[in-house]
Design a protein around this motif. Structure first.
Motif, PDB file in Angstrom:
ATOM      1  N   GLN A 117      -1.132  -3.638  -5.103  1.00 29.21           N
ATOM      2  CA  GLN A 117      -2.065  -3.091  -4.367  1.00 29.21           C
ATOM      3  C   GLN A 117      -2.623  -2.273  -3.712  1.00 29.21           C
ATOM      4  OE1 GLN A 117      -0.486  -6.504  -1.401  1.00 29.21           O
ATOM      5  NE2 GLN A 117      -0.753  -8.230  -3.034  1.00 29.21           N
ATOM      6  N   PHE A 118      -3.607  -2.254  -3.369  1.00 34.34           N
ATOM      7  CA  PHE A 118      -4.803  -1.442  -3.168  1.00 34.34           C
ATOM      8  C   PHE A 118      -4.534  -1.591  -1.138  1.00 34.34           C
ATOM      9  CE2 PHE A 118      -8.244   0.715  -0.989  1.00 34.34           C
ATOM     10  CZ  PHE A 118      -8.230   1.712  -0.700  1.00 34.34           C
ATOM     11  N   ASN A 119      -3.609  -0.846  -0.531  1.00 31.56           N
ATOM     12  CA  ASN A 119      -3.460  -0.896   1.181  1.00 31.56           C
ATOM     13  C   ASN A 119      -4.675  -0.163   1.464  1.00 31.56           C
ATOM     14  OD1 ASN A 119      -2.563  -0.837   4.351  1.00 31.56           O
ATOM     15  ND2 ASN A 119      -1.600  -2.480   2.405  1.00 31.56           N
ATOM     16  N   GLN A 120      -5.660  -0.258   2.192  1.00 31.34           N
ATOM     17  CA  GLN A 120      -6.845  -0.136   2.746  1.00 31.34           C
ATOM     18  C   GLN A 120      -6.322   0.538   3.777  1.00 31.34           C
ATOM     19  OE1 GLN A 120      -9.980   0.083   1.939  1.00 31.34           O
ATOM     20  NE2 GLN A 120     -10.113   1.558   2.733  1.00 31.34           N
ATOM     21  N   TYR A 121      -5.436  -0.671   4.963  1.00 36.84           N
ATOM     22  CA  TYR A 121      -5.098   0.199   6.360  1.00 36.84           C
ATOM     23  C   TYR A 121      -4.275   1.437   6.227  1.00 36.84           C
ATOM     24  CZ  TYR A 121      -2.064   0.995   9.999  1.00 36.84           C
ATOM     25  OH  TYR A 121      -1.430   0.939  11.077  1.00 36.84           O
ATOM     26  N   LEU A 122      -3.237   1.905   5.122  1.00 39.20           N
ATOM     27  CA  LEU A 122      -2.863   3.184   5.355  1.00 39.20           C
ATOM     28  C   LEU A 122      -2.965   4.518   4.646  1.00 39.20           C
ATOM     29  CD1 LEU A 122       1.085   1.667   3.234  1.00 39.20           C
ATOM     30  CD2 LEU A 122       0.217   2.327   5.843  1.00 39.20           C
ATOM     31  N   SER A 123      -4.500   3.758   3.574  1.00 35.43           N
ATOM     32  CA  SER A 123      -5.388   4.648   2.929  1.00 35.43           C
ATOM     33  C   SER A 123      -6.321   5.104   3.597  1.00 35.43           C
ATOM     34  CB  SER A 123      -5.847   4.145   1.656  1.00 35.43           C
ATOM     35  OG  SER A 123      -5.341   3.596   0.326  1.00 35.43           O
ATOM     36  N   ASP A 124      -6.578   5.045   5.043  1.00 37.75           N
ATOM     37  CA  ASP A 124      -7.752   5.241   5.815  1.00 37.75           C
ATOM     38  C   ASP A 124      -6.759   5.816   6.845  1.00 37.75           C
ATOM     39  OD1 ASP A 124      -9.861   4.036   5.118  1.00 37.75           O
ATOM     40  OD2 ASP A 124      -9.727   2.085   6.192  1.00 37.75           O
ATOM     41  N   ARG A 125      -5.195   5.756   7.105  1.00 32.47           N
ATOM     42  CA  ARG A 125      -4.928   5.690   7.880  1.00 32.47           C
ATOM     43  C   ARG A 125      -3.934   7.731   7.176  1.00 32.47           C
ATOM     44  NH1 ARG A 125       1.611   5.123  11.095  1.00 32.47           N
ATOM     45  NH2 ARG A 125       1.152   6.323  12.070  1.00 32.47           N
ATOM     46  N   PHE A 126      -4.080   8.155   6.519  1.00 35.79           N
ATOM     47  CA  PHE A 126      -3.061   8.716   5.817  1.00 35.79           C
ATOM     48  C   PHE A 126      -4.641  10.459   4.955  1.00 35.79           C
ATOM     49  CE2 PHE A 126       0.843   6.588   6.791  1.00 35.79           C
ATOM     50  CZ  PHE A 126       1.146   7.654   7.681  1.00 35.79           C
ATOM     51  N   GLY A 127      -6.063   8.858   5.521  1.00 38.43           N
ATOM     52  CA  GLY A 127      -6.407  10.018   3.546  1.00 38.43           C
ATOM     53  C   GLY A 127      -6.270   9.690   2.514  1.00 38.43           C
ATOM     54  N   ALA A 128      -5.937   8.851   2.299  1.00 35.92           N
ATOM     55  CA  ALA A 128      -5.457   8.820   0.733  1.00 35.92           C
ATOM     56  C   ALA A 128      -5.589   7.529   0.748  1.00 35.92           C
ATOM     57  CB  ALA A 128      -4.071   9.499   0.973  1.00 35.92           C
ATOM     58  N   ARG A 129      -5.753   7.047  -0.951  1.00 35.61           N
ATOM     59  CA  ARG A 129      -5.699   6.177  -1.971  1.00 35.61           C
ATOM     60  C   ARG A 129      -3.611   5.688  -1.802  1.00 35.61           C
ATOM     61  NH1 ARG A 129      -8.669  10.356  -3.960  1.00 35.61           N
ATOM     62  NH2 ARG A 129      -7.221  10.867  -5.039  1.00 35.61           N
ATOM     63  N   ILE A 130      -3.433   4.362  -1.418  1.00 36.21           N
ATOM     64  CA  ILE A 130      -2.449   4.240  -1.343  1.00 36.21           C
ATOM     65  C   ILE A 130      -2.227   2.678  -1.858  1.00 36.21           C
ATOM     66  CG2 ILE A 130      -0.516   3.231   0.434  1.00 36.21           C
ATOM     67  CD1 ILE A 130      -1.185   6.650   0.091  1.00 36.21           C
ATOM     68  N   TYR A 131      -0.779   2.629  -2.687  1.00 34.44           N
ATOM     69  CA  TYR A 131      -1.296   1.483  -3.014  1.00 34.44           C
ATOM     70  C   TYR A 131       0.109   0.993  -3.096  1.00 34.44           C
ATOM     71  CZ  TYR A 131      -4.947   1.734  -6.468  1.00 34.44           C
ATOM     72  OH  TYR A 131      -6.302   2.027  -6.764  1.00 34.44           O
TER      73      TYR A 131
END
Length: 423
Positions: free
Chosen positions: A25-39
């Motif tokens: 799953q792509f996680n938007q919250y973590l991606s926004d928080r760390f400025g990355a694309r987090i799955y």
């Protein structure tokens, strides 16, 4: 395909007859928080809420194919391995005996039983895993049972490697992984995933991602072994992160992982890990056990240049969390964030002393614990006080006021020996 890829593919085909692949799953919250694309590879959503089901099935499948007459399987575990083992025994209708310490919580016993009924028997032996494991090995000798290890076996490693196959199969077209973050306890998952990723991507002409390995800071068996260049047995270990607290990494696992650098190991502080568990529960509604939150917590500890603008996969390894532990987890998280402290104060034995102290507290301070420990003298008494606040710098202000008031105190928040005795 390489030999290892073929073996993993065969195991995965068998597993698909039992349960669907866990989601990536792509996680938007973590991606926004760390400025990355987090799955997130959600192993906490497997039938037993842990990746351990893969290794247990892989082991038993291979044994049954080689020797259909093997009737008795045995394991020693009080955690996720026991549940995966029980699930597999029930599926194949094989007799299974699980040895657990007498101290195992009833909730874990009941849950494991439910996965294995009526094919699995649980025996409670000893006060520790080592004692239960010893009893399991002796039982195997006497009854002709076959021990199913939790991580240090080639068959189990192949099972855990199916996580890597699913990740690569599930990635959106055109997406390449820069880094995979893996939890490490005994090393079975990390061994399987790294092996499969390097084999498959190398064969396909691609580049394997960077790997980061995460361990609890009080159970760093891989880190210490990499530093020493050989397997090291930890003498002092905290078992709070029970899904990853292993005193000695597996032999087969270390043979695979020893080529990596100790700098690739991230240590997650236990109390900080608790904060990550609370954060994921409150923000995303994701229930993770301590070991299951290791890889997400590592995002906070990795160097910024290894995270920012990168595509990262974090394997959330398990979600078997007993909510009776939630108050302890919340308290540990608050202590790590500097929002809760415990003090022992020397209180004057006179009317109005408590009122004087209360006026020193700020509007954001809240007393969570207040207890007279002992009347230590005619004029003074010792008091244990737990205080919660909303900003860490509130404690600097409070300590300054206590000093100005001439009140003697000791901050015991990080003094484990004293805190364990009185808190």
């Amino acid at each position: 395909m390489t030999k290892f890829e073929n073996e993993v593919a065969a195991v995965h085909k068998q597993l698909q007859q039992v349960f669907d692949p866990t989601p990536l799953q792509f996680n938007q919250y973590l991606s926004d928080r760390f400025g990355a694309r987090i799955y997130l590879k959600r192993e906490d959503l497997s039938p037993v809420r842990s990746y351990k089901i893969r290794g247990a099935y892989a082991f038993i499948i291979e044994v049954i194919e080689r020797d259909p007459g093997q009737k008795l399987f045995v394991c020693a575990s009080a955690g996720n391995h026991a549940q995966g083992f029980a699930h597999a025994c029930r599926h194949f209708r094989k007799k299974g005996v699980i040895f657990m310490p007498v101290t195992t919580p009833q909730q874990k016993i009941m849950k494991t039983t439910s996965f294995g009924v009526p094919h699995v028997e649980i025996r409670l032996v000893g006060d520790s895993f080592d004692e239960a494991n010893k009893a399991a090995l002796e039982f195997c000798k006497q009854e002709g049972g076959l021990m199913v290890p939790p991580f240090d076996d080639a068959k189990v490693i192949r099972g855990q490697a199916t996580v890597a196959k699913e990740i690569l199969d599930q990635l959106p077209t055109g997406v390449a992984i820069d880094r995979i973050v893996l939890p490490v306890g005994g090393g079975g998952l990390a061994s399987g995933v790294t092996h499969y990723m390097e084999d498959r991507l190398g064969r396909e002409g691609g580049k394997a991602p960077e790997f980061s390995f995460v361990e609890p800071d009080r159970a760093p068996s891989l880190l210490e072994s990499l530093k020493a260049g050989k397997r090291v047995s930890l003498k002092d270990m905290d078992t709070f992160v029970d899904g990853a607290a292993v005193a000695r990494i597996g032999r087969n696992c270390f043979n695979r992982l020893k080529k990596y650098n100790a700098k690739q190991v991230v240590l997650a502080p236990t109390n900080g890990l608790c904060g990550t568990m609370i954060e994921m529960l409150n923000v995303e509604g994701i229930v993770l056990e301590p070991a299951g939150a290791l890889t997400i917590d590592a995002l906070k500890r990795l160097p910024r240049n290894q995270v920012a603008a990168k595509t990262i996969v974090c394997v959330t390894s398990g979600g078997n969390f007993d909510f009776e532990r939630l108050p302890e987890v919340k308290e540990r998280a608050m202590k790590f964030d500097g929002l809760k402290k415990y003090f022992i104060l020397r209180f004057p034995q006179r009317p109005g002393a408590l009122k004087d102290f209360l006026f020193l507290l700020g509007p954001e301070d809240d007393i969570a614990r207040f207890e007279y420990l002992k009347k230590s003298a005619r004029n003074f008494g010792s008091v244990l006080i737990g205080i919660e606040t909303t900003r860490p710098d509130n404690f600097d202000r409070l300590k300054k006021k206590l000093d100005q008031a001439g009140m003697r105190y000791q901050d015991i928040t990080d003094n484990e020996i004293v805190a364990n005795l009185v808190v």
